[in-house]
Scaffold this motif. Structure first.
Motif, PDB file in Angstrom:
ATOM      1  N   HIS A  32      91.908 -16.213 -25.567  1.00  0.00           N
ATOM      2  CA  HIS A  32      92.181 -16.247 -24.126  1.00  0.00           C
ATOM      3  C   HIS A  32      90.901 -16.619 -23.396  1.00  0.00           C
ATOM      4  CE1 HIS A  32      96.160 -14.532 -24.569  1.00  0.00           C
ATOM      5  NE2 HIS A  32      95.651 -13.543 -25.284  1.00  0.00           N
ATOM      6  N   ARG A  34      88.402 -16.426 -19.798  1.00  0.00           N
ATOM      7  CA  ARG A  34      87.965 -15.641 -18.652  1.00  0.00           C
ATOM      8  C   ARG A  34      87.024 -16.493 -17.806  1.00  0.00           C
ATOM      9  NH1 ARG A  34      91.923 -13.430 -20.326  1.00  0.00           N
ATOM     10  NH2 ARG A  34      91.875 -11.630 -21.704  1.00  0.00           N
ATOM     11  N   CYS A  44      85.316 -17.625 -23.479  1.00  0.00           N
ATOM     12  CA  CYS A  44      86.388 -17.015 -24.269  1.00  0.00           C
ATOM     13  C   CYS A  44      86.293 -15.492 -24.204  1.00  0.00           C
ATOM     14  CB  CYS A  44      86.354 -17.515 -25.705  1.00  0.00           C
ATOM     15  SG  CYS A  44      84.782 -17.319 -26.568  1.00  0.00           S
ATOM     16  N   CYS A  45      87.442 -14.844 -24.375  1.00  0.00           N
ATOM     17  CA  CYS A  45      87.566 -13.393 -24.231  1.00  0.00           C
ATOM     18  C   CYS A  45      86.987 -12.643 -25.432  1.00  0.00           C
ATOM     19  CB  CYS A  45      89.030 -13.021 -24.051  1.00  0.00           C
ATOM     20  SG  CYS A  45      90.019 -13.196 -25.552  1.00  0.00           S
ATOM     21  N   ASP A  46      86.965 -11.338 -25.329  1.00  0.00           N
ATOM     22  CA  ASP A  46      86.432 -10.497 -26.401  1.00  0.00           C
ATOM     23  C   ASP A  46      87.321 -10.454 -27.635  1.00  0.00           C
ATOM     24  OD1 ASP A  46      84.217 -10.013 -24.895  1.00  0.00           O
ATOM     25  OD2 ASP A  46      84.730  -7.949 -24.396  1.00  0.00           O
ATOM     26  N   THR A  51      83.277 -14.509 -28.164  1.00  0.00           N
ATOM     27  CA  THR A  51      83.107 -13.631 -26.996  1.00  0.00           C
ATOM     28  C   THR A  51      82.150 -14.200 -25.938  1.00  0.00           C
ATOM     29  OG1 THR A  51      81.340 -12.264 -27.977  1.00  0.00           O
ATOM     30  CG2 THR A  51      83.618 -11.605 -28.433  1.00  0.00           C
ATOM     31  N   SER A  67      90.716 -13.205 -15.199  1.00  0.00           N
ATOM     32  CA  SER A  67      91.491 -13.881 -16.236  1.00  0.00           C
ATOM     33  C   SER A  67      91.679 -15.339 -15.839  1.00  0.00           C
ATOM     34  CB  SER A  67      92.854 -13.214 -16.409  1.00  0.00           C
ATOM     35  OG  SER A  67      93.620 -13.942 -17.342  1.00  0.00           O
TER      36      SER A  67
END
Length: 120
Positions: A32, A34, A44-46, A51, A67
């Protein structure tokens, strides 16, 4: 909205692009996305291998992300480690709707779920 939540948000700054800046640069992929509420950096998300959104926040001190997924408008505040509120940011508000999750499709390995589990 509190003054604390206004700090670190620039509603006029557009996102840096439709995907994670660093993953696009290295040919990697993400789960996902951010968006930094201060400078527009998309990372990119954690749950992703790299990350990059959290690494960007740590490197820059930019405290808030939003988001960058279609239909989502929540904020995360790294200072308080909690959800936050904020104004509508400059368009576009998400990656393209036809972009796969995880994505981008041509870079996601067949064993992506195993790779994420091994990382955990």
């Amino acid at each position: 909205m509190s003054a604390q939540h206004l700090e670190g948000i620039d509603p006029a700054v557009p996102p840096s692009g439709p995907g994670c800046v660093e993953c696009d640069g290295t040919g990697s992929w993400w789960v996902h996305l951010r968006r930094c509420a201060e400078c527009g950096h998309v990372g990119c998300c954690d749950d992703s291998l790299n990350t990059h959104a959290t690494k960007h926040a740590a490197a820059t001190g930019h405290p808030l992300i939003q988001s960058f997924e279609p239909g989502e408008d929540w904020y995360w505040d790294y200072r308080t480690q909690s959800f936050a509120t904020g104004p509508e940011l400059a368009a576009p508000h998400s990656h393209p709707v036809d972009q796969t999750v995880p994505g981008p499709a041509d870079r996601v390995p067949r064993d992506w779920q195993r790779l994420l589990q091994e990382r955990a």
